[in-house]
Motif scaffolding. Structure first.
Motif, short mmCIF file in Angstrom:
data_model
loop_
_atom_site.label_atom_id
_atom_site.label_comp_id
_atom_site.label_asym_id
_atom_site.label_seq_id
_atom_site.Cartn_x
_atom_site.Cartn_y
_atom_site.Cartn_z
N GLY A 106 0.81 -1.21 0.00
CA GLY A 106 0.00 0.00 0.00
C GLY A 106 0.84 1.25 0.00
N GLU A 107 1.93 1.22 0.75
CA GLU A 107 2.83 2.38 0.80
C GLU A 107 3.43 2.64 -0.58
N LEU A 108 3.86 1.58 -1.23
CA LEU A 108 4.46 1.73 -2.56
C LEU A 108 3.43 2.20 -3.58
N GLY A 109 2.18 1.77 -3.40
CA GLY A 109 1.12 2.16 -4.34
C GLY A 109 0.38 3.42 -3.94
N GLY A 110 0.76 4.02 -2.82
CA GLY A 110 0.11 5.25 -2.37
C GLY A 110 -1.33 5.04 -1.93
N ARG A 111 -1.66 3.84 -1.42
CA ARG A 111 -3.05 3.53 -1.04
C ARG A 111 -3.13 3.03 0.39
N LEU A 112 -2.49 3.71 1.31
CA LEU A 112 -2.42 3.20 2.68
C LEU A 112 -3.78 3.03 3.35
N GLY A 113 -4.75 3.85 3.02
CA GLY A 113 -6.06 3.75 3.67
C GLY A 113 -7.10 3.06 2.82
N SER A 114 -6.69 2.39 1.78
CA SER A 114 -7.60 1.79 0.81
C SER A 114 -8.43 0.65 1.38
N ALA A 115 -9.73 0.69 1.11
CA ALA A 115 -10.62 -0.41 1.51
C ALA A 115 -10.25 -1.69 0.75
N VAL A 116 -9.78 -1.56 -0.46
CA VAL A 116 -9.37 -2.71 -1.26
C VAL A 116 -8.17 -3.39 -0.60
N LEU A 117 -7.25 -2.58 -0.11
CA LEU A 117 -6.08 -3.13 0.56
C LEU A 117 -6.47 -3.84 1.85
N ARG A 118 -7.40 -3.27 2.59
CA ARG A 118 -7.87 -3.90 3.83
C ARG A 118 -8.55 -5.23 3.51
N ALA A 119 -9.35 -5.27 2.46
CA ALA A 119 -10.01 -6.52 2.05
C ALA A 119 -8.97 -7.57 1.64
N LYS A 120 -7.92 -7.12 0.97
CA LYS A 120 -6.85 -8.04 0.56
C LYS A 120 -6.16 -8.62 1.79
N LEU A 121 -5.92 -7.77 2.78
CA LEU A 121 -5.29 -8.23 4.01
C LEU A 121 -6.17 -9.28 4.70
N GLU A 122 -7.45 -9.00 4.78
CA GLU A 122 -8.36 -9.97 5.41
C GLU A 122 -8.36 -11.29 4.65
N ARG A 123 -8.29 -11.22 3.34
CA ARG A 123 -8.26 -12.45 2.53
C ARG A 123 -6.97 -13.23 2.78
N HIS A 124 -5.84 -12.54 2.90
CA HIS A 124 -4.58 -13.20 3.23
C HIS A 124 -4.72 -13.97 4.55
N VAL A 125 -5.30 -13.32 5.54
CA VAL A 125 -5.45 -13.95 6.85
C VAL A 125 -6.39 -15.15 6.75
N GLU A 126 -7.48 -15.02 5.99
CA GLU A 126 -8.40 -16.14 5.80
C GLU A 126 -7.68 -17.34 5.20
N ILE A 127 -6.85 -17.10 4.21
CA ILE A 127 -6.11 -18.19 3.56
C ILE A 127 -5.15 -18.86 4.55
N LEU A 128 -4.46 -18.05 5.35
CA LEU A 128 -3.56 -18.62 6.35
C LEU A 128 -4.33 -19.46 7.37
N LEU A 129 -5.47 -18.97 7.80
CA LEU A 129 -6.28 -19.72 8.76
C LEU A 129 -6.84 -20.99 8.16
N SER A 130 -7.17 -20.96 6.88
CA SER A 130 -7.71 -22.17 6.26
C SER A 130 -6.66 -23.28 6.18
N GLY A 131 -5.39 -22.91 6.14
CA GLY A 131 -4.32 -23.89 6.11
C GLY A 131 -4.12 -24.59 7.44
N VAL A 132 -4.67 -24.06 8.52
CA VAL A 132 -4.51 -24.64 9.83
C VAL A 132 -5.23 -25.99 9.94
N SER A 133 -6.35 -26.11 9.27
CA SER A 133 -7.16 -27.32 9.40
C SER A 133 -6.62 -28.47 8.55
N ARG A 134 -5.60 -28.23 7.79
CA ARG A 134 -5.07 -29.27 6.90
C ARG A 134 -4.00 -30.08 7.55
#
Length: 134
Positions: A106-134
């Protein structure tokens, strides 16, 4: 350092908020990492303050980082994912990496407060959590 206390309070509030674990963890990442990135955006002193080798406010920031990591690990433990302490630590480290990487993107793209970036972060965390059950 008052900023550290405020950030940790915001982290605790995000982790206690209603919603799924991924949303709460992403909120905590934003409350700490995103907050400091936005606060220092455009500051000529940002590299000095964010660099791990910096001596300016080093001890309060190190203490904040330890408390932040501990809060993430507690949230993971309380979620009942069945992980031992080593695996909780590993998962917390991966989640932190996702937070710092997303903030940097976000810093490199100049979008530090972007809702899209926040949604991307949440998706990253979801993917990491989904790997726990495997």
């Amino acid at each position: 350092m008052e900023l550290c206390h405020e950030a940790l309070g915001a982290v605790d509030a995000a982790l206690a908020a209603p919603g799924g674990l991924a949303r709460r963890l992403a909120g905590a990442l934003d409350a700490k990492i995103g907050h400091f990135q936005r606060l220092l955006a455009g500051s000529p002193h940002a590299p000095e303050l964010l660099d791990g080798s910096a001596t300016i406010a080093a001890e309060p920031l190190a203490k904040l980082d330890r408390a932040f990591r501990g809060a993430l690990e507690r949230a993971i433990k309380e979620a009942g994912l069945g992980l031992d302490s080593r695996r909780r630590g590993e998962l917390a480290e991966l989640i932190l990496s996702a937070g710092y990487g997303t903030a940097r993107q976000g810093e490199l793209g100049g979008r530090l407060g972007s809702a899209v970036l926040r949604a991307k972060l949440e998706r990253h965390v979801e993917i990491l959590l989904s790997g726990v059950s495997r």
